[in-house]
Design a protein around this motif. Sequence first.
Motif, PDB file in Angstrom:
ATOM      1  N   LEU A 200      16.200 -34.696 -34.077  1.00 31.20           N
ATOM      2  CA  LEU A 200      17.147 -34.310 -33.015  1.00 31.20           C
ATOM      3  C   LEU A 200      16.987 -35.202 -31.794  1.00 31.20           C
ATOM      4  N   GLN A 201      15.750 -35.523 -31.480  1.00 32.63           N
ATOM      5  CA  GLN A 201      15.503 -36.304 -30.266  1.00 32.63           C
ATOM      6  C   GLN A 201      15.854 -37.773 -30.446  1.00 32.63           C
ATOM      7  N   SER A 202      16.118 -38.160 -31.696  1.00 29.56           N
ATOM      8  CA  SER A 202      16.523 -39.551 -31.914  1.00 29.56           C
ATOM      9  C   SER A 202      18.043 -39.726 -31.788  1.00 29.56           C
ATOM     10  N   ILE A 203      18.742 -38.592 -31.643  1.00 28.57           N
ATOM     11  CA  ILE A 203      20.208 -38.678 -31.480  1.00 28.57           C
ATOM     12  C   ILE A 203      20.521 -38.958 -30.011  1.00 28.57           C
ATOM     13  N   GLY A 204      21.291 -39.989 -29.767  1.00 24.14           N
ATOM     14  CA  GLY A 204      21.570 -40.413 -28.395  1.00 24.14           C
ATOM     15  C   GLY A 204      22.455 -39.427 -27.639  1.00 24.14           C
ATOM     16  N   ASN A 205      22.293 -39.373 -26.327  1.00 25.29           N
ATOM     17  CA  ASN A 205      23.072 -38.442 -25.496  1.00 25.29           C
ATOM     18  C   ASN A 205      24.554 -38.773 -25.466  1.00 25.29           C
ATOM     19  N   GLU A 209      27.958 -36.499 -25.048  1.00 23.68           N
ATOM     20  CA  GLU A 209      28.859 -36.648 -23.898  1.00 23.68           C
ATOM     21  C   GLU A 209      30.294 -36.867 -24.382  1.00 23.68           C
ATOM     22  N   ALA A 210      30.434 -37.697 -25.427  1.00 21.13           N
ATOM     23  CA  ALA A 210      31.762 -37.959 -25.994  1.00 21.13           C
ATOM     24  C   ALA A 210      32.366 -36.677 -26.546  1.00 21.13           C
ATOM     25  N   ALA A 211      31.522 -35.856 -27.217  1.00 16.24           N
ATOM     26  CA  ALA A 211      32.006 -34.592 -27.776  1.00 16.24           C
ATOM     27  C   ALA A 211      32.452 -33.663 -26.657  1.00 16.24           C
ATOM     28  N   VAL A 225      28.746 -33.041 -35.096  1.00 11.78           N
ATOM     29  CA  VAL A 225      28.014 -34.171 -34.497  1.00 11.78           C
ATOM     30  C   VAL A 225      26.531 -34.136 -34.926  1.00 11.78           C
ATOM     31  N   THR A 226      25.875 -33.019 -34.580  1.00  8.84           N
ATOM     32  CA  THR A 226      24.431 -32.955 -34.823  1.00  8.84           C
ATOM     33  C   THR A 226      24.104 -32.993 -36.317  1.00  8.84           C
ATOM     34  N   LEU A 227      24.752 -32.091 -37.058  1.00  5.37           N
ATOM     35  CA  LEU A 227      24.397 -31.941 -38.482  1.00  5.37           C
ATOM     36  C   LEU A 227      24.584 -33.249 -39.271  1.00  5.37           C
ATOM     37  N   PRO A 228      25.703 -33.943 -39.132  1.00  4.38           N
ATOM     38  CA  PRO A 228      25.828 -35.208 -39.883  1.00  4.38           C
ATOM     39  C   PRO A 228      24.808 -36.257 -39.453  1.00  4.38           C
ATOM     40  N   LEU A 229      24.513 -36.289 -38.153  1.00  9.21           N
ATOM     41  CA  LEU A 229      23.558 -37.299 -37.680  1.00  9.21           C
ATOM     42  C   LEU A 229      22.113 -36.975 -38.083  1.00  9.21           C
ATOM     43  N   LEU A 230      21.911 -35.746 -38.542  1.00 11.80           N
ATOM     44  CA  LEU A 230      20.567 -35.351 -38.991  1.00 11.80           C
ATOM     45  C   LEU A 230      20.337 -35.692 -40.465  1.00 11.80           C
ATOM     46  N   ARG A 231      21.251 -36.404 -41.062  1.00 12.50           N
ATOM     47  CA  ARG A 231      21.148 -36.660 -42.503  1.00 12.50           C
ATOM     48  C   ARG A 231      19.810 -37.292 -42.913  1.00 12.50           C
ATOM     49  N   PRO A 232      19.333 -38.303 -42.176  1.00 17.15           N
ATOM     50  CA  PRO A 232      18.005 -38.833 -42.542  1.00 17.15           C
ATOM     51  C   PRO A 232      16.918 -37.754 -42.481  1.00 17.15           C
ATOM     52  N   GLY A 233      17.018 -36.884 -41.481  1.00 18.04           N
ATOM     53  CA  GLY A 233      16.060 -35.782 -41.362  1.00 18.04           C
ATOM     54  C   GLY A 233      16.161 -34.835 -42.532  1.00 18.04           C
ATOM     55  N   HIS A 234      17.408 -34.501 -42.931  1.00 22.13           N
ATOM     56  CA  HIS A 234      17.595 -33.620 -44.089  1.00 22.13           C
ATOM     57  C   HIS A 234      16.948 -34.222 -45.336  1.00 22.13           C
ATOM     58  N   TYR A 235      17.168 -35.513 -45.523  1.00 21.95           N
ATOM     59  CA  TYR A 235      16.631 -36.179 -46.718  1.00 21.95           C
ATOM     60  C   TYR A 235      15.113 -36.065 -46.739  1.00 21.95           C
TER      61      TYR A 235
END
Lengths: 314, 428
Positions: A200-205, A209-211, A225-235
């Motif tokens: 989560l902390q690797s996802i840029g602000n 802000e855009a959302a 936004v969050t869930l798709p960007l967490l894909r590496p974490g999910h893996y």
Amino acid sequence: MAAPTARARSSIRLERRSEAIAAYALIAVPMILFLVLNIGSIFYALFISLWKWNVRSGPVDFKGLENYGTLLGDPIFLRAIQNSVYYTLVWVPLTMVIGLSLAVIVNQKIRGRTFFRAAFYFPAIASSAAITILWIFIVSPDGLFNTVRGAMGLNPLFELFGFGPNKNWIGDQDTALNSVIILNAWTTSGTFMLFYLASLQSIGNQVYEAAAIDGATAWQTFRHVTLPLLRPGHYFVATVAVIGALQLFDQAAIAGGIAGDPNNALMTMVLYLYNAAFSRFDFGYAAAVGIALFVVIFGATLVQRRLFGQAPSW
Amino acid sequence: MRRLLVLAAAASLVAVACGGGTASPSPAETEGPGPSASPGETASTGWDPTAISGPAILSGWRSSPEEGEALTQALLGFPAQYPNIQVDYRPIAGDYRTVMITKISSGEVPDLFYVNAEYAQEWIDQGFLAPLDDYIAKSGFDTGQFFDGYASIFRGKDGKTYGFPKDGNTIAMAYNSTIVTSPPKTMDELVSAATALVGQSGLAAPICLNPGLDRGLAFLYAQGGSLVSDDGATEQISTDASRAAVQWYLDLFKNGIGKTAADLGSGWCGEALGKGQVAIAFEGGWVDPYMASTFPDIKYGWAEMPTGSSGSPVTISYTVSYSIGADSVNKDQAFVLLTYLAGKDGMEKWTAGGVALPSRRDVPIPAGKEVLAKGSDYARPGSGFMPGYVDVQKAFQDAFTAQIQGKTYDAGPVVDATRAAIDKALSQ
């Protein structure tokens, strides 16, 4: 800019070569240990699995694939696979959801954030044996859980599902495995929270802000936004979780003994392997179980690669 | 490649030769009587235990501080008789069987160690243990004093002896003497007495029962049933008598007379008795130190297993041997230590405090163990009497548990599952 002279190029090559030699020398020791102790062990187990193997004197009779045939015809092994698969299918998503939820909570700028992070992670650092024994006490017939639900007047609700007031949750063949699933979801979700927190902390602000500029609600932001960007974490979390789930041993052995009591409800693949080796002293057969477990875990990891795409490069 | 194999073989031979240098000669390797016989020497064979010197590594588990103290007391008497042998006692913590398997696998076996009757046959069959017959013949050690119910377990299919029982324990009826004033003598009386106690205030159940053969075998025998024939060649669980016995045992649960320790929220039946959850439990002598330390206020007594339809007194026994490993280095020293610990003097010191019953007839019965010791005369082995017994036990317990928890209480599936496991075990 002038091209490097032949002498300079030679000097660069020499420097690169010496760097490469140093790098190979540095990784040689761990690589040799890995090849001998991990890869070598797999091939040695494969070799043992083809024999009737005496612990003291080694190979006795060549059995070919007979151990594997016996394995597939043993109802207790099939029950062990069933239990391990059920445990994996229930425990992994459950713990991932709890871990992610906790990570999202402690990632907020809330008061006492550090305390909650420590509190949620605490069960993960407690001794597995100690916390399992504690759990056995909690869910025993006269334990804390039954006492509290009785005091809260919840017994009629439980009666609807056929659970009496002094239910032996971990000693009953119908509820034992689910009891262990809940126990491990509690103790491991803190670790998964840490993994997710790092992601989560690797996802840029800027994406949040855009959302926000687009007028996304909190749920829409999380979902799209969050869930798709967490894909590496999910893996990463799913891979670690599935491997761990298929290797369930200690909690099952403490809660149900090495026989997987009650009535094989807590028999897992690793427990079955342990029994074959140390109760029946049949190391050839135990090695065959180990190879089968390896194939299952390897297959499960490949399936996850298909589900989550290629392994991300961290 | 061939050169490599030759080198490996040569290296192995050197290793064997060097390793063998420290080993004591076995009886088969030793010559006849020496030039002069010492006081302890057996004249006809030349076996002189007092002349044997060197170390002997002794290993086993330690169930309780009382056991540790009892073994220490027993070992303290050894140097006085055999000053040339240095005993190195190395208790094994944790899962004893697993640790021992790793030691056997690596060839680093203690010289003398415990072998539980539960897996003794498997260890004998797999060649882990050294036969003692040559030593027995050479030393003249009297094995006739051991109760056969204990000693028979450590004889292999080849008729050889692979260990001596270090002690024993029988299963008897422990009862709360405040609640049960006159202990039942027959199974019918047991059912009547227990039925009268159903629903009594404070009791979760009249009897704590085990869902497996650990205790169920005693009831099976008492009611005329059996698992295998006397010669061990055929299964007997599917006979009418055995089926009826299993059904009778299941009915104790069905009628609310008995509950398992797990269903009572206890770890085992001794704990349930101590907590006052039940009035009766079927256990062995290990209950005594536990009750003294954990539930000193509970008044309880011992009575023999009630007699069932078989008409004769029946119980089962459990034991552990002292055995020497096939790869043990100091076999001579180990055998001397073995004859001391499993002999009259050593066993008397070991059992004096009541940690277990003597497995020999010539050792005095510890105070308070009279009822349990009485069972030694007629007890049948509770484990280790057939190959693959672990799988048979598991098959019985799994099926029995399924019947109790499914509330179907049908002996049929229990008998079928057990029979299949016995047939499989006997065919291997």
